[in-house]
Each structure stands twice: as structure tokens, then as C-alpha cells.
Write a protein that holds these residues in place. Structure first.
Motif, short mmCIF file in Angstrom:
data_model
loop_
_atom_site.label_atom_id
_atom_site.label_comp_id
_atom_site.label_asym_id
_atom_site.label_seq_id
_atom_site.Cartn_x
_atom_site.Cartn_y
_atom_site.Cartn_z
N ASN A 1 5.23 27.70 1.33
CA ASN A 1 3.90 27.29 1.41
C ASN A 1 4.04 25.88 2.16
N GLU A 2 3.63 26.31 3.50
CA GLU A 2 3.69 25.14 4.46
C GLU A 2 2.91 23.89 4.33
N ALA A 3 1.65 24.13 3.73
CA ALA A 3 0.80 23.11 3.36
C ALA A 3 1.54 21.96 2.36
N ARG A 4 2.32 22.80 1.14
CA ARG A 4 2.80 21.92 0.17
C ARG A 4 3.90 21.47 0.72
N LEU A 5 4.83 21.93 1.60
CA LEU A 5 5.86 21.49 2.13
C LEU A 5 5.66 20.17 3.04
N THR A 6 4.51 20.34 4.01
CA THR A 6 4.23 19.21 4.63
C THR A 6 3.91 17.85 3.61
N ARG A 7 3.15 18.19 2.62
CA ARG A 7 2.78 17.18 1.78
C ARG A 7 4.03 16.53 0.99
N LEU A 8 5.08 17.33 0.77
CA LEU A 8 6.10 16.68 -0.15
C LEU A 8 6.77 16.15 1.01
N LEU A 9 7.09 16.40 2.33
CA LEU A 9 7.58 15.43 3.32
C LEU A 9 7.00 14.30 3.59
N THR A 10 5.58 14.38 3.47
CA THR A 10 5.20 12.86 3.82
C THR A 10 5.20 12.07 2.73
N GLN A 11 5.20 12.75 1.53
CA GLN A 11 5.64 11.80 0.33
C GLN A 11 6.82 11.21 0.32
N SER A 12 8.00 12.03 0.66
CA SER A 12 9.08 11.42 0.74
C SER A 12 9.30 10.49 1.84
N ASP A 13 8.77 10.57 2.93
CA ASP A 13 8.79 9.89 4.27
C ASP A 13 8.21 8.27 3.62
N GLU A 14 6.96 8.59 3.04
CA GLU A 14 6.46 7.17 2.36
C GLU A 14 7.24 6.56 1.36
N PHE A 15 7.81 7.20 0.32
CA PHE A 15 8.73 6.59 -0.42
C PHE A 15 9.92 6.03 0.16
N LEU A 16 10.74 6.61 1.08
CA LEU A 16 11.69 5.74 1.94
C LEU A 16 11.44 4.83 2.73
N HIS A 17 10.16 4.69 3.40
CA HIS A 17 9.65 3.66 3.86
C HIS A 17 9.36 2.39 2.98
N SER A 18 8.92 2.61 1.86
CA SER A 18 8.76 1.62 0.69
C SER A 18 9.94 1.24 0.03
N LEU A 19 10.92 2.14 -0.12
CA LEU A 19 12.18 1.80 -0.41
C LEU A 19 12.97 0.85 0.34
N SER A 20 12.78 1.24 1.80
CA SER A 20 13.28 0.15 2.59
C SER A 20 12.83 -1.06 2.99
N GLY A 21 11.58 -1.12 2.56
CA GLY A 21 10.99 -2.70 2.30
C GLY A 21 11.45 -3.28 1.24
N GLU A 22 11.48 -2.58 -0.17
CA GLU A 22 12.15 -3.18 -1.00
C GLU A 22 13.42 -3.85 -0.92
N ILE A 23 14.23 -2.92 -0.29
CA ILE A 23 15.65 -3.33 -0.04
C ILE A 23 15.64 -4.55 0.86
N ALA A 24 14.86 -4.74 2.02
CA ALA A 24 14.77 -5.68 2.70
C ALA A 24 14.29 -7.04 2.09
N ASP A 25 13.48 -6.90 1.16
CA ASP A 25 12.96 -8.02 0.34
C ASP A 25 13.89 -8.45 -0.33
N PHE A 26 14.92 -7.26 -1.06
CA PHE A 26 15.88 -7.85 -2.03
C PHE A 26 16.87 -8.63 -1.14
N GLU A 27 17.29 -8.38 -0.05
CA GLU A 27 18.32 -8.97 0.75
C GLU A 27 17.61 -10.51 1.18
#
Length: 80
Positions: free
Chosen positions: A53-79
């Protein structure tokens, strides 16, 4: 004939019996694995297109990118 079998059996230690049993189990596992993998078939791109399901796969990839971006921000703030 029974005496020959008994003599051969007497020469075996119980460790030899365990070793033979474990080797038999391993051979059985290898045969089962070979049978399993011999039944695998490769998918071509047309078959995959009908399954994915290409539409679902695209949504999941977008969510994972957003999660990784926010996680990177949290790690930078933690340091800091």
C-alpha cells in the motif's frame, strides 16, 4: 549377532550416544531449513506493487522521518 551388538554397544560411552543424538538432530534441522528455504520464491516488481500500500508506506516513512528529526533535536538539547 546379539553378542556383537552388545560388544559394540559396550564400547560406546554415554557421551558418544549423546553426541550421535545431537548430530542427528542437527542434520534434521539442516534438512528442515533447506526445505523451508527451497520453497522461497522471489517477487517481481508487479507482484510487490499489488501487495504494498504505497500511500500507507509513504505516511509511515514521513512519520519515521519526523520522529528521527525530533529525536535528534532532543539529543542535541540533552548534550547542551
Amino acid at each position: 549377532m546379539k553378542d556383537d551388538f552388545k560388544k559394540n554397544n559396550d564400547n560406546k560411552s554415554s557421551a558418544d550416544g549423546v553426541t550421535e543424538y545431537l548430530q542427528a538432530l542437527e542434520n534434521n534441522d539442516q534438512e528442515r531449513e533447506h526445505l523451508y528455504y527451497s520453497q522461497e520464491q522471489a517477487f517481481d516488481s508487479d507482484e510487490l506493487a499489488t501487495i504494498i500500500n504505497e500511500a500507507r508506506l509513504t505516511r509511515l516513512l514521513t512519520q519515521s522521518d519526523e520522529f528521527l528529526h525530533s529525536l535528534s533535536g532532543e539529543i542535541a538539547d540533552f548534550e547542551d
